[in-house]
Design a protein around this motif. Structure first.
Motif, PDB file in Angstrom:
ATOM      1  N   UNK A  93      33.877  61.201 -18.233  1.00 45.82           N
ATOM      2  CA  UNK A  93      32.872  61.398 -17.926  1.00 45.82           C
ATOM      3  C   UNK A  93      31.919  60.296 -19.474  1.00 45.82           C
ATOM      4  N   UNK A  94      32.205  59.528 -20.030  1.00 44.27           N
ATOM      5  CA  UNK A  94      31.803  58.414 -21.180  1.00 44.27           C
ATOM      6  C   UNK A  94      31.623  57.136 -19.741  1.00 44.27           C
ATOM      7  N   UNK A  95      32.229  57.566 -18.810  1.00 42.13           N
ATOM      8  CA  UNK A  95      31.117  56.714 -17.773  1.00 42.13           C
ATOM      9  C   UNK A  95      30.228  57.076 -16.848  1.00 42.13           C
ATOM     10  N   UNK A  96      29.111  58.012 -17.398  1.00 48.29           N
ATOM     11  CA  UNK A  96      28.985  58.949 -16.278  1.00 48.29           C
ATOM     12  C   UNK A  96      29.440  59.256 -14.883  1.00 48.29           C
ATOM     13  N   UNK A  97      30.207  59.752 -14.595  1.00 49.01           N
ATOM     14  CA  UNK A  97      31.271  59.648 -13.830  1.00 49.01           C
ATOM     15  C   UNK A  97      31.182  61.555 -13.944  1.00 49.01           C
ATOM     16  N   UNK A  98      31.079  62.454 -12.617  1.00 50.83           N
ATOM     17  CA  UNK A  98      31.006  63.750 -12.929  1.00 50.83           C
ATOM     18  C   UNK A  98      32.379  64.305 -12.218  1.00 50.83           C
ATOM     19  N   UNK A  99      32.994  65.499 -12.940  1.00 53.03           N
ATOM     20  CA  UNK A  99      33.824  66.035 -12.151  1.00 53.03           C
ATOM     21  C   UNK A  99      33.615  68.060 -11.705  1.00 53.03           C
ATOM     22  N   UNK A 100      34.290  68.370 -10.278  1.00 53.73           N
ATOM     23  CA  UNK A 100      34.180  69.521 -10.162  1.00 53.73           C
ATOM     24  C   UNK A 100      35.785  69.713  -9.441  1.00 53.73           C
ATOM     25  N   UNK A 101      35.247  71.290  -8.875  1.00 53.98           N
ATOM     26  CA  UNK A 101      36.905  72.012  -8.976  1.00 53.98           C
ATOM     27  C   UNK A 101      37.045  72.779  -8.137  1.00 53.98           C
ATOM     28  N   UNK A 102      38.291  72.826  -6.803  1.00 57.84           N
ATOM     29  CA  UNK A 102      38.454  73.918  -5.983  1.00 57.84           C
ATOM     30  C   UNK A 102      39.456  74.090  -6.369  1.00 57.84           C
ATOM     31  N   UNK A 103      40.425  75.167  -5.741  1.00 58.47           N
ATOM     32  CA  UNK A 103      41.312  75.920  -5.662  1.00 58.47           C
ATOM     33  C   UNK A 103      42.226  75.805  -4.349  1.00 58.47           C
ATOM     34  N   UNK A 104      43.087  75.444  -4.597  1.00 63.74           N
ATOM     35  CA  UNK A 104      44.203  75.449  -3.450  1.00 63.74           C
ATOM     36  C   UNK A 104      45.863  75.834  -3.324  1.00 63.74           C
ATOM     37  N   UNK A 105      45.913  76.546  -3.688  1.00 64.55           N
ATOM     38  CA  UNK A 105      47.635  76.991  -3.801  1.00 64.55           C
ATOM     39  C   UNK A 105      48.328  76.770  -2.754  1.00 64.55           C
ATOM     40  N   UNK A 106      49.054  75.734  -3.662  1.00 62.26           N
ATOM     41  CA  UNK A 106      50.304  75.074  -3.130  1.00 62.26           C
ATOM     42  C   UNK A 106      51.191  75.528  -3.073  1.00 62.26           C
ATOM     43  N   UNK A 107      51.715  75.650  -1.611  1.00 65.11           N
ATOM     44  CA  UNK A 107      52.918  76.319  -0.975  1.00 65.11           C
ATOM     45  C   UNK A 107      53.543  75.731  -0.576  1.00 65.11           C
ATOM     46  N   UNK A 108      54.920  76.137   0.008  1.00 62.83           N
ATOM     47  CA  UNK A 108      56.558  75.395  -0.509  1.00 62.83           C
ATOM     48  C   UNK A 108      55.881  74.401   1.045  1.00 62.83           C
ATOM     49  N   UNK A 109      55.621  75.387   2.044  1.00 64.24           N
ATOM     50  CA  UNK A 109      55.425  74.288   3.075  1.00 64.24           C
ATOM     51  C   UNK A 109      54.861  73.070   2.868  1.00 64.24           C
ATOM     52  N   UNK A 110      54.284  72.393   1.564  1.00 67.09           N
ATOM     53  CA  UNK A 110      54.244  70.425   0.960  1.00 67.09           C
ATOM     54  C   UNK A 110      55.209  70.296   1.477  1.00 67.09           C
ATOM     55  N   UNK A 111      56.231  70.529   0.840  1.00 64.40           N
ATOM     56  CA  UNK A 111      58.074  70.216   1.004  1.00 64.40           C
ATOM     57  C   UNK A 111      58.551  69.954   3.034  1.00 64.40           C
ATOM     58  N   UNK A 112      58.142  70.644   4.329  1.00 64.79           N
ATOM     59  CA  UNK A 112      58.032  70.906   5.302  1.00 64.79           C
ATOM     60  C   UNK A 112      58.615  69.820   6.184  1.00 64.79           C
ATOM     61  N   UNK A 113      59.384  69.417   6.575  1.00 64.23           N
ATOM     62  CA  UNK A 113      60.140  68.550   7.056  1.00 64.23           C
ATOM     63  C   UNK A 113      59.271  68.905   8.539  1.00 64.23           C
ATOM     64  N   UNK A 114      58.708  67.040   8.745  1.00 67.23           N
ATOM     65  CA  UNK A 114      58.407  67.175  10.021  1.00 67.23           C
ATOM     66  C   UNK A 114      59.649  66.564  11.358  1.00 67.23           C
ATOM     67  N   UNK A 115      59.782  67.843  11.854  1.00 67.76           N
ATOM     68  CA  UNK A 115      60.905  67.909  12.428  1.00 67.76           C
ATOM     69  C   UNK A 115      60.629  67.749  14.068  1.00 67.76           C
ATOM     70  N   UNK A 116      59.230  67.107  14.372  1.00 65.28           N
ATOM     71  CA  UNK A 116      59.256  66.969  16.201  1.00 65.28           C
ATOM     72  C   UNK A 116      59.025  65.042  15.988  1.00 65.28           C
ATOM     73  N   UNK A 117      59.010  64.608  17.986  1.00 61.30           N
ATOM     74  CA  UNK A 117      58.627  63.755  17.669  1.00 61.30           C
ATOM     75  C   UNK A 117      57.500  62.731  17.706  1.00 61.30           C
ATOM     76  N   UNK A 118      56.787  63.875  18.066  1.00 55.17           N
ATOM     77  CA  UNK A 118      55.222  63.066  18.089  1.00 55.17           C
ATOM     78  C   UNK A 118      54.097  64.018  16.916  1.00 55.17           C
TER      79      UNK A 118
END
Length: 334
Positions: free
Chosen positions: A191-216
Motif C-alpha cells: 500500500x505504501x508503494x501505491x500498489x492496489x489490492x482486490x479479492x476473489x473467492x475460490x474454494x480450493x477443493x481436494x482436487x488440487x492434489x489430484x494426480x494427472x493420470x493421462x499421458x497426454x
C-alpha cells in the motif's frame, strides 16, 4: 503434449515441511518472460518489482478444519475428509471405513453429526453436516487437512500458517498457497508503494492434489470449484487496464477465477483447465509457489510463463536449494 514433459527431479529434503517465519522472509524467484532473466530475492522485496497503480489480486477463501473423526452407529471408527464445498451444510467427502451406506449418521461430537446422503462418482459421498453452526463445529472438532506430501499430522502451527492473514470466506480444504507469504506488514508495504489490492473467492477443493493420470496433457480434466468474482474487483481491473497498469494474480486459484469471469462479475462453478497454448485475457503477472511435477498447477504456470523458461527455472530452483510446495518459497513471473 506429453505429461512427462512436465517432470523434474526434486530431492525429498527440498519439500518444505514447515513454514518460514515471518511469512515474508520466504525466498522469491523473479522471472522476466521478456528477456528470460531469473533473479533471487525475498518476498519482503516484492513491491520493488511492481509499479505504483498495479493491482494485486488475492483469494480470500478460508481453509476449514475439514478432516473429521467420528463413529458409526455400530461404534466403528470413521475418518471423513470434506473435499468440495456445496453450501455450509452440504459437502462432498471421502469417507474411510467399512460398510458406509446412504442414510447412515456418523457422530463426530456434541454439536456435529454427518449424514451420508448419497454415493457419488470417484468414491466420494454427498454428506450433510447436522449442526446449528457447521463452521463453528468444524473449528471445534476438525483437523487442518495439510497436504499428504508433508508426511506428518497437523500441528497447532498449521492452524495459523496454513491460512492466509486475510482469509474470510469459509469453504476451502487446501490453502491458496501463494498467498501464505503475505504478512500484514507486507500488505501495508504494498500500500505504501501505491500498489492496489482486490479479492476473489475460490474454494480450493481436494482436487488440487489430484494426480494427472493421462499421458497426454490435453486429456486431463480438473474438478469444478466454487468461485466468486465481485463487481468491485471487476471495476478495479478495468480501471487498472485503462491506466496501462498490470493485474497481478497471487496464485493459480486467482488466475482461474479471473480467467473464468473475464470482464463480468461471476458466482458459480469453474472447471477451467489452463495448459500451454491458452491465451490469457486478464492476468499480466503471476505470483505462485513451486508445484508438484506433472500437475495441472504446473501446466498452468507453464502456460503463463512459457514451458521452456519455467521448467528451466524449476531446475535452477533445485540447484539453488529453494523450498518447494505449500510451505515453500515462491516465484514472481513478469
Amino acid at each position: 503434449m506429453r505429461t512427462e514433459e512436465f517432470d523434474y527431479y526434486l530431492p525429498k529434503e527440498l519439500i518444505a515441511k514447515y513454514p518460514v517465519e515471518p511469512r515474508h522472509a520466504a525466498r522469491l524467484m523473479v522471472i522476466n518472460r521478456k528477456d528470460g532473466s531469473i533473479k533471487h530475492d525475498i518476498f519482503w522485496n516484492l513491491p520493488l518489482y511492481l509499479q505504483e497503480g498495479d493491482l494485486v489480486i488475492f483469494n480470500n477463501s478460508k481453509v476449514l478444519p475439514a478432516r473429521l473423526f467420528g463413529h458409526k452407529p455400530t461404534g466403528g471408527r470413521v475418518e471423513i475428509l470434506l473435499t468440495d464445498y456445496v453450501d455450509k451444510h452440504v459437502w462432498r467427502a471421502l469417507i474411510g471405513g467399512k460398510n458406509i451406506r446412504e442414510g447412515m449418521v456418523i457422530e463426530v461430537g456434541e454439536d456435529l453429526k454427518v449424514e451420508v446422503r448419497r454415493h457419488l462418482e470417484g468414491g466420494k459421498f454427498e454428506v450433510f453436516l447436522i449442526s446449528s453452526d457447521p463452521a463453528r463445529a468444524l473449528d471445534r472438532y476438525g483437523h487442518i487437512p495439510i497436504p499428504p506430501y508433508l508426511e506428518r499430522e497437523d500441528e497447532p502451527i498449521d492452524r495459523v500458517y496454513y491460512q492466509t492473514v486475510f482469509a474470510q470466506e469459509e469453504g476451502s480444504v487446501a490453502a491458496p498457497t501463494a498467498s501464505l507469504h503475505f504478512s500484514q506488514e507486507l500488505l501495508d508495504r504494498l500500500e505504501e508503494f501505491g500498489i492496489k489490492k482486490a479479492f476473489i473467492t475460490l474454494h480450493v477443493s481436494y482436487g488440487t492434489f489430484k494426480p494427472v493420470k493421462v499421458s497426454e496433457v490435453e486429456e486431463h480434466r480438473v474438478d469444478p470449484e466454487y468461485i466468486k468474482v465481485p463487481q468491485e474487483t471487476i471495476e478495479l481491473i478495468k480501471r487498472t487496464k485503462e491506466k496501462g497498469k498490470r493485474v497481478v494474480a497471487v496464485g493459480t486459484t486467482v488466475v482461474r477465477a479471473l480467467e473464468t469471469a473475464v470482464d463480468k462479475p461471476y458466482e458459480g462453478w469453474t472447471d477451467l483447465y489452463i495448459y500451454p497454448g491458452y491465451q490469457f485475457k486478464v492476468v499480466d503477472a503471476l505470483v505462485t509457489n513451486f508445484h508438484l511435477p506433472r500437475s495441472s498447477l504446473l501446466f498452468l504456470v507453464c502456460a503463463f510463463g512459457g514451458k521452456d523458461l519455467i521448467m528451466h527455472a524449476y531446475n535452477v530452483a533445485v540447484k539453488e536449494r529453494y523450498r518447494f510446495y505449500s510451505y515453500g518459497d515462491g516465484m514472481l513471473i513478469l
